[in-house]
Design an enzyme around this catalytic site. Structure first.
Site, mmCIF file in Angstrom:
data_model
loop_
_atom_site.group_PDB
_atom_site.id
_atom_site.type_symbol
_atom_site.label_atom_id
_atom_site.label_comp_id
_atom_site.label_asym_id
_atom_site.label_seq_id
_atom_site.Cartn_x
_atom_site.Cartn_y
_atom_site.Cartn_z
ATOM 1 N N ARG A 85 -48.878 -104.411 -6.501
ATOM 2 C CA ARG A 85 -47.449 -104.644 -5.618
ATOM 3 C C ARG A 85 -46.568 -103.137 -7.237
ATOM 4 N NH1 ARG A 85 -47.134 -110.184 -5.277
ATOM 5 N NH2 ARG A 85 -46.478 -110.603 -2.527
ATOM 6 N N LYS A 93 -39.358 -90.166 -6.974
ATOM 7 C CA LYS A 93 -38.814 -89.778 -5.699
ATOM 8 C C LYS A 93 -40.222 -90.190 -5.451
ATOM 9 C CE LYS A 93 -34.552 -88.766 -3.958
ATOM 10 N NZ LYS A 93 -34.541 -88.268 -2.820
ATOM 11 N N GLU A 123 -36.779 -73.758 -6.541
ATOM 12 C CA GLU A 123 -35.960 -75.513 -7.127
ATOM 13 C C GLU A 123 -35.455 -74.461 -8.122
ATOM 14 O OE1 GLU A 123 -35.326 -77.838 -5.512
ATOM 15 O OE2 GLU A 123 -37.570 -77.709 -3.911
ATOM 16 N N LYS A 159 -32.679 -81.826 -13.732
ATOM 17 C CA LYS A 159 -32.742 -83.050 -12.981
ATOM 18 C C LYS A 159 -32.501 -84.230 -13.863
ATOM 19 C CE LYS A 159 -35.445 -84.335 -9.651
ATOM 20 N NZ LYS A 159 -36.596 -84.772 -8.648
ATOM 21 N N GLU A 194 -30.446 -92.683 -5.785
ATOM 22 C CA GLU A 194 -29.416 -91.443 -4.597
ATOM 23 C C GLU A 194 -28.178 -92.222 -3.914
ATOM 24 O OE1 GLU A 194 -31.035 -88.608 -4.056
ATOM 25 O OE2 GLU A 194 -30.204 -88.049 -1.220
ATOM 26 N N ARG A 231 -26.497 -88.193 -6.688
ATOM 27 C CA ARG A 231 -27.991 -87.930 -7.324
ATOM 28 C C ARG A 231 -28.283 -86.910 -5.658
ATOM 29 N NH1 ARG A 231 -34.028 -89.868 -8.732
ATOM 30 N NH2 ARG A 231 -35.119 -88.123 -7.652
ATOM 31 N N ASN A 254 -29.731 -82.190 -3.586
ATOM 32 C CA ASN A 254 -30.529 -82.027 -1.589
ATOM 33 C C ASN A 254 -29.556 -81.078 -2.000
ATOM 34 O OD1 ASN A 254 -31.917 -84.112 -1.873
ATOM 35 N ND2 ASN A 254 -30.152 -85.610 -1.463
ATOM 36 N N HIS A 275 -31.400 -78.853 0.716
ATOM 37 C CA HIS A 275 -32.128 -79.316 1.700
ATOM 38 C C HIS A 275 -32.521 -80.045 3.019
ATOM 39 C CE1 HIS A 275 -33.961 -78.636 -2.464
ATOM 40 N NE2 HIS A 275 -35.435 -79.622 -2.104
ATOM 41 N N HIS A 300 -35.304 -78.731 4.629
ATOM 42 C CA HIS A 300 -36.640 -79.644 5.404
ATOM 43 C C HIS A 300 -36.409 -79.623 6.876
ATOM 44 C CE1 HIS A 300 -35.912 -83.327 1.838
ATOM 45 N NE2 HIS A 300 -36.865 -81.960 1.779
ATOM 46 N N HIS A 346 -42.366 -75.569 0.994
ATOM 47 C CA HIS A 346 -40.892 -76.482 0.468
ATOM 48 C C HIS A 346 -40.302 -75.601 0.592
ATOM 49 C CE1 HIS A 346 -38.717 -79.774 -0.515
ATOM 50 N NE2 HIS A 346 -38.600 -79.125 -0.735
HETATM 51 P P1 NAD Z 1 -48.533 -78.347 -3.597
HETATM 52 O O1 NAD Z 1 -49.080 -79.984 -4.232
HETATM 53 O O2 NAD Z 1 -48.733 -78.174 -2.467
HETATM 54 O O3 NAD Z 1 -49.196 -76.886 -4.295
HETATM 55 C C1 NAD Z 1 -48.667 -76.067 -4.192
HETATM 56 C C2 NAD Z 1 -50.434 -75.432 -4.155
HETATM 57 O O4 NAD Z 1 -51.019 -74.984 -5.229
HETATM 58 C C3 NAD Z 1 -51.475 -75.990 -4.054
HETATM 59 O O5 NAD Z 1 -52.665 -75.795 -2.912
HETATM 60 C C4 NAD Z 1 -52.580 -76.878 -4.605
HETATM 61 O O6 NAD Z 1 -53.619 -77.056 -4.517
HETATM 62 C C5 NAD Z 1 -52.062 -75.621 -5.791
HETATM 63 N N1 NAD Z 1 -52.009 -75.363 -7.687
HETATM 64 C C6 NAD Z 1 -50.793 -76.661 -7.900
HETATM 65 N N2 NAD Z 1 -50.772 -76.464 -9.193
HETATM 66 C C7 NAD Z 1 -52.293 -75.255 -9.594
HETATM 67 C C8 NAD Z 1 -52.327 -74.995 -10.105
HETATM 68 N N3 NAD Z 1 -51.857 -75.126 -11.982
HETATM 69 N N4 NAD Z 1 -53.738 -73.966 -10.144
HETATM 70 C C9 NAD Z 1 -53.550 -72.935 -8.659
HETATM 71 N N5 NAD Z 1 -53.806 -73.752 -7.598
HETATM 72 C C10 NAD Z 1 -52.387 -75.005 -8.183
HETATM 73 O O7 NAD Z 1 -47.378 -78.499 -3.410
HETATM 74 P P2 NAD Z 1 -45.785 -78.118 -4.468
HETATM 75 O O8 NAD Z 1 -45.237 -76.935 -4.324
HETATM 76 O O9 NAD Z 1 -46.124 -78.015 -5.746
HETATM 77 O O10 NAD Z 1 -44.873 -79.051 -3.856
HETATM 78 C C11 NAD Z 1 -44.270 -79.085 -3.216
HETATM 79 C C12 NAD Z 1 -44.736 -80.869 -2.365
HETATM 80 O O11 NAD Z 1 -43.314 -81.653 -3.442
HETATM 81 C C13 NAD Z 1 -43.401 -81.142 -1.269
HETATM 82 O O12 NAD Z 1 -44.199 -81.996 -0.736
HETATM 83 C C14 NAD Z 1 -42.052 -82.021 -1.371
HETATM 84 O O13 NAD Z 1 -41.611 -82.828 -0.662
HETATM 85 C C15 NAD Z 1 -42.429 -82.227 -2.576
HETATM 86 N N6 NAD Z 1 -40.840 -82.820 -3.799
HETATM 87 C C16 NAD Z 1 -41.349 -83.332 -4.155
HETATM 88 C C17 NAD Z 1 -39.677 -84.336 -4.784
HETATM 89 C C18 NAD Z 1 -39.454 -85.438 -5.401
HETATM 90 O O14 NAD Z 1 -38.200 -85.189 -6.440
HETATM 91 N N7 NAD Z 1 -39.897 -86.644 -5.927
HETATM 92 C C19 NAD Z 1 -38.886 -82.399 -5.533
HETATM 93 C C20 NAD Z 1 -39.779 -81.745 -4.909
HETATM 94 C C21 NAD Z 1 -40.649 -81.986 -3.962
HETATM 95 ZN ZN ZN Z 2 -37.280 -79.343 -2.875
#
Ligand code: NAD
Ligand code: ZN
Length: 373
Positions: free
Chosen positions: A118, A140, A182, A233, A243, A247, A251, A254, A258, A270
């Site tokens: 939990r 999130k 972003e 943010k 949200e 918030r 988006n 997005h 998305h 993304h």
């Molecule tokens: P990811 O986690 O897949 O990372 C991108 C790539 O970079 C991966 O292959 C990872 O292994 C590599 N990587 C990460 N750090 C590295 C480093 N320091 N050196 C070398 N390689 C590295 O993707 P992302 O772009 O970081 O995040 C995308 C995700 O985030 C999506 O799923 C999206 O929906 C989510 N997201 C969430 C929120 C939220 O508020 N929770 C906001 C925006 C995006």
């Molecule tokens: Zn995003």
């Protein structure tokens, strides 16, 4: 660099800025939670780059769990695998998780932490630019399923966020650009200064490999941009953690983004999908006489200068995208909503709702016009 305090309705915590100090963070974590088992969860790529730093942790208090890299890991299957690992290593309510990686690791680990017994403590250590400026802030968490992205999840704030700029050195150019989408979004919705900094320095920012030779000037610029994006943010999530309303401005780009991401079966990154999504939603804003043509042009140009996609591919079908947007969790009463803008740095409030209904005919008309060129 000074810490930033994040205060949401449910929790207060710090964003701490470091530079090549992951080991120090681990030592401090151990002192702060002396009686807890601590599991660092990362992905295969990050592990490969930082194996040396991670291997030194042979302390009995620490465990390491690695997931496959990529969006497909944000799944119920990965969640079950982590839980199995935690139970088989006798974790309990005092246990602590560390999400070391990009947004995929962060969203997944945050969601595991939210439901394990939990809810247990977790720390975000974002290693991608996107995760530093966006996904690690605001609580999130969640996973995808075959119906769409982030459809299962929870709002669950971490104990702290650790931004170690040193991690950016190994990030690929593709993922650097991905995060810049972003950053640009943060500028468009709330801080025109971020937007101008990127506008004026795009080539410098893109020439990442020369950064260190040049006395760290570009390095400082990037850090400044990261901190400012986090501040955007922070302000938004502290006003509206769950949200309910405000918030939604995060988006921008997005709703369409998305849908494009899903339509490409997650082949499109993304930030790249959001980049096109921002151009489309800026175009919507322009067609509704909210956004001046000049701002639409500037937005398109800044994305282009950062090497991000800015054209809506001709292969994208308006009707299909509309149908996908209808399935999005932001859609209500079988209507599609987008979060639009008035100018660079200002969202469209639309009587305090921060969104507008987008009709299918309007989507068709805009897509037709955008795909003509
Ligand atoms: P990811 O986690 O897949 O990372 C991108 C790539 O970079 C991966 O292959 C990872 O292994 C590599 N990587 C990460 N750090 C590295 C480093 N320091 N050196 C070398 N390689 C590295 O993707 P992302 O772009 O970081 O995040 C995308 C995700 O985030 C999506 O799923 C999206 O929906 C989510 N997201 C969430 C929120 C939220 O508020 N929770 C906001 C925006 C995006
Ligand atoms: Zn995003």
């Amino acid at each position: 660099m000074e810490n930033l305090a994040i205060e949401t309705a449910s929790k207060k915590y710090l964003v701490v800025f470091l530079e090549n100090e992951f080991r120090k963070f681990i030592t401090e974590l151990s002192l702060k939670h002396p009686k807890s088992l601590i599991t660092i969860i990362t992905d295969e790529n990050v592990f490969k780059f930082y194996e040396k730093e991670l291997r030194f942790i042979d302390n009995q208090q620490f465990f390491l769990f690695t997931i496959k890299s990529g969006e497909k890991s944000k799944s119920i299957k990965s969640k079950l695998a982590i839980e199995k690992f935690l139970f088989s290593h006798k974790n309990n309510r005092q246990s602590v998780l560390v999400a070391l990686g990009g947004g995929v690791v962060g969203d997944l680990v945050g969601y595991v932490a939210a439901t394990f017994m939990r809810g247990i403590a977790y720390y975000m250590v974002p290693t991608s630019l996107l995760a530093m400026v966006d996904s690690s802030i605001g609580g999130k968490t969640g996973i995808n399923n075959e119906f769409g992205k982030n459809l299962i999840g929870a709002f669950y704030q971490p104990e702290g966020v650790v931004i170690d700029f040193g991690f950016l050195k190994t990030l690929s150019n593709e993922h650097f650009k991905n995060g810049m989408a972003e950053v640009i979004k943060a500028g468009i919705i709330k801080n025109p200064q971020i937007f101008s900094l990127v506008e004026q320095n795009a080539p410098k920012l893109l020439e990442r490999e020369r950064r260190e030779e040049q006395e760290g000037r570009e390095d400082d610029l990037l850090k400044q941009i990261i901190v400012k994006s986090i501040e955007v943010k922070r302000e938004v999530v502290s006003l509206d953690e769950r949200e309910n309303n405000y918030r939604r401005i995060l988006n921008f780009g997005h709703t369409v983004g998305h849908a494009l991401e899903l339509d490409s079966d997650y082949e499109m990154l993304h930030g790249f999908a959001v980049s096109i999504g921002m151009v489309v939603e800026a175009f919507f804003s322009y067609k509704l006489n909210l956004l001046p043509a000049e701002d639409l042009r500037k937005i398109t140009k800044v994305l282009q200068s950062m090497g991000l996609p800015y054209r809506l591919p001709k292969s994208v079908n308006a009707q299909k995208i509309y149908q996908i947007m209808l399935l999005d969790k932001k859609s209500l009463d079988r209507k599609v909503y987008c979060n639009l803008i008035n100018q660079i740095g200002e969202v469209n409030a639309n009587r305090g709702t921060f969104r507008r209904v987008i009709e299918p005919d309007f989507v068709h008309e805009c897509f037709r016009e955008m795909q003509k060129v």
